[in-house]
Design an enzyme around this catalytic site. Structure first.
Site, PDB file in Angstrom:
ATOM      1  N   GLN A 100      20.422   3.064   7.493  1.00  0.00           N
ATOM      2  CA  GLN A 100      20.115   3.144   6.059  1.00  0.00           C
ATOM      3  C   GLN A 100      20.609   1.907   5.308  1.00  0.00           C
ATOM      4  OE1 GLN A 100      21.592   6.869   4.460  1.00  0.00           O
ATOM      5  NE2 GLN A 100      20.623   8.047   6.086  1.00  0.00           N
ATOM      6  N   CYS A 101      21.501   1.134   5.941  1.00  0.00           N
ATOM      7  CA  CYS A 101      22.014  -0.079   5.283  1.00  0.00           C
ATOM      8  C   CYS A 101      20.916  -1.133   5.227  1.00  0.00           C
ATOM      9  CB  CYS A 101      23.174  -0.672   6.075  1.00  0.00           C
ATOM     10  SG  CYS A 101      24.650   0.313   5.978  1.00  0.00           S
ATOM     11  N   THR A 103      -1.807  -2.708  -8.972  1.00  0.00           N
ATOM     12  CA  THR A 103      -1.605  -3.107 -10.369  1.00  0.00           C
ATOM     13  C   THR A 103      -2.270  -4.441 -10.681  1.00  0.00           C
ATOM     14  OG1 THR A 103       0.464  -1.916 -10.532  1.00  0.00           O
ATOM     15  CG2 THR A 103       0.217  -3.768 -12.034  1.00  0.00           C
ATOM     16  N   ASP A 120      -4.796   2.631  -5.684  1.00  0.00           N
ATOM     17  CA  ASP A 120      -3.348   2.481  -5.829  1.00  0.00           C
ATOM     18  C   ASP A 120      -2.781   2.526  -4.409  1.00  0.00           C
ATOM     19  OD1 ASP A 120      -1.006   3.252  -8.130  1.00  0.00           O
ATOM     20  OD2 ASP A 120      -0.499   3.604  -6.027  1.00  0.00           O
ATOM     21  N   SER A 121      -1.811   1.676  -4.119  1.00  0.00           N
ATOM     22  CA  SER A 121      -1.378   1.583  -2.720  1.00  0.00           C
ATOM     23  C   SER A 121      -0.642   2.833  -2.243  1.00  0.00           C
ATOM     24  CB  SER A 121      -0.552   0.330  -2.479  1.00  0.00           C
ATOM     25  OG  SER A 121       0.747   0.470  -2.968  1.00  0.00           O
ATOM     26  N   SER A 122      -0.306   3.744  -3.144  1.00  0.00           N
ATOM     27  CA  SER A 122       0.267   5.027  -2.692  1.00  0.00           C
ATOM     28  C   SER A 122      -0.775   5.813  -1.907  1.00  0.00           C
ATOM     29  CB  SER A 122       0.719   5.875  -3.880  1.00  0.00           C
ATOM     30  OG  SER A 122       1.715   5.199  -4.582  1.00  0.00           O
ATOM     31  N   ASP A 177       3.557  -1.032  -4.021  1.00  0.00           N
ATOM     32  CA  ASP A 177       4.386   0.107  -3.590  1.00  0.00           C
ATOM     33  C   ASP A 177       4.455   0.266  -2.070  1.00  0.00           C
ATOM     34  OD1 ASP A 177       4.989   0.643  -6.185  1.00  0.00           O
ATOM     35  OD2 ASP A 177       3.586   2.311  -6.410  1.00  0.00           O
TER      36      ASP A 177
END
Ligand code: ASP
Length: 351
Positions: A286-287, A22, A65-67, A98
């Protein structure tokens, strides 16, 4: 393409590697957001000329785009930094937000014995917009990359890091947490390396020491890896769709809380079959805060016996990069397990 030189009084020489994101987007006549080249970005940032440093620019390729960033891009970034290492005092990588945390983590593993700063930055709002954060992020990232200790003059941040908004974060501890506000990144389980207010305030005690050996830029990552995120309702069939892939060599297992998972026989069987085939399983929580403590509950006690490795307080982004890196070293299984549980680049805190 040779780097384009920007005129300025050189006190430090910094190489900016522009990859896209971006930060460098602008609206075309049809109202679509399209990437600019760095010369167009430079025209929108007259303040670059005020910096007392020589800033040179090179591109990784067409801005993306970093994707769309790939493992090949990480290897090319590492090679580019190695090629230019002796000629510059530090490096800034302009990158989409991203996947910035993944790229910074991957580079932290690839660049062993790094003695200079490699600072990733980008922006939430393109550089040409009035309320852009690109200018401040890039200017401060350049200052961070050029920073030296006031007394000894040594490189202040010999690390791969992310600078965003007001925080300098160790690259393998960074996480994108925000897509609408300016403070897009957070440092997980580790204090920020520096804070940019009116002054740049470095947290020297938390920054890695200068290495005694020369830089070694690794050139191999193993992409036969996956991430399996647990959720209540995961079925054997869906789990097998990921774990039974013949070429699989490693998997980040995203577990609950302090590293817990179901104890259902089919679940344990899937894991056992994978580890028996030589797949390395790395248990990551996942925490966002806290750490994996295998054996604290019955729901994680069997992990050790199955050969599942505890990921301590590593982020998922750093865990997948570490798995690719360590597997890419092609060591024997015992050494691979040892490296996966060791602190290689400050990505985990062992207690
Ligand atoms: N989609 C963009 C990218 O990651 C978002 C950004 O740069 O902020 O390339």
């Amino acid at each position: 393409m040779p780097p384009a030189t920007l005129p300025s009084a050189p006190e430090a020489a910094i190489l900016v590697i522009y990859t896209g994101g971006t930060v460098g987007m602008a609206y075309n006549r049809r109202g679509e957001l399209v990437p600019m080249n760095f010369e167009q970005i430079r025209k929108k940032m007259p303040e670059l000329r005020q910096l007392n440093m020589r800033v040179e620019v090179t591109n990784l390729g067409e801005p993306i785009d970093s994707s769309n960033v790939t493992v090949q891009d990480w290897l090319r970034l590492a090679a580019l930094i190695e090629e230019n290492y002796a000629r510059y005092d530090g490096f800034v990588v302009l990158h989409g937000t991203d996947t910035m945390a993944y790229s910074a983590a991957a580079l932290s593993f690839l660049l062993e014995n790094l003695g200079k700063a490699v600072v990733f930055t980008g922006a939430q709002v393109p550089v040409g917009r009035i309320r852009t954060d690109a200018r401040r992020n890039l200017v401060t990232a350049l200052e961070m990359a050029a920073a030296r200790h006031p007394m000894a003059g040594a490189v202040r941040v010999p690390e791969v890091c992310v600078f965003f908004n007001d925080l300098l974060i160790r690259g393998n501890r960074a996480k994108k947490v925000e897509s609408q506000q300016y403070n897009a990144f957070r440092s997980e389980n580790y204090p920020p390396l520096a804070r940019a207010g009116i002054e740049l305030d470095f947290n020297d005690k938390q920054i890695r020491r200068l290495p005694s050996a020369p830089l070694h830029a690794h050139q191999r990552l193993d992409d036969q890896v996956t991430i399996l995120r647990l959720f209540p309702g995961l079925t054997e069939r869906m789990m097998r769709a990921q774990l039974d892939a013949e070429e699989l060599r490693g998997c980040v297992l995203e577990t609950y809380g302090s590293g817990n998972a179901p104890t259902a026989p089919w679940f344990l069987r899937c894991l056992r079959e994978a580890t028996d085939r030589g797949v390395h399983l790395l248990n990551v929580s996942q925490c966002e805060e806290g750490r994996v403590l295998q054996g604290r509950y019955e729901t994680s006690a069997y992990f050790r016996e199955l050969g599942v490795l505890g990921g301590d307080d590593i982020t998922v982004e750093a865990a997948i990069a570490k798995l690719m890196f360590v597997l890419g070293l092609r060591q024997n299984p015992a050494e691979t397990r040892r490296l996966l549980t060791q602190d290689l680049r400050g990505e985990i805190t062992i207690i």
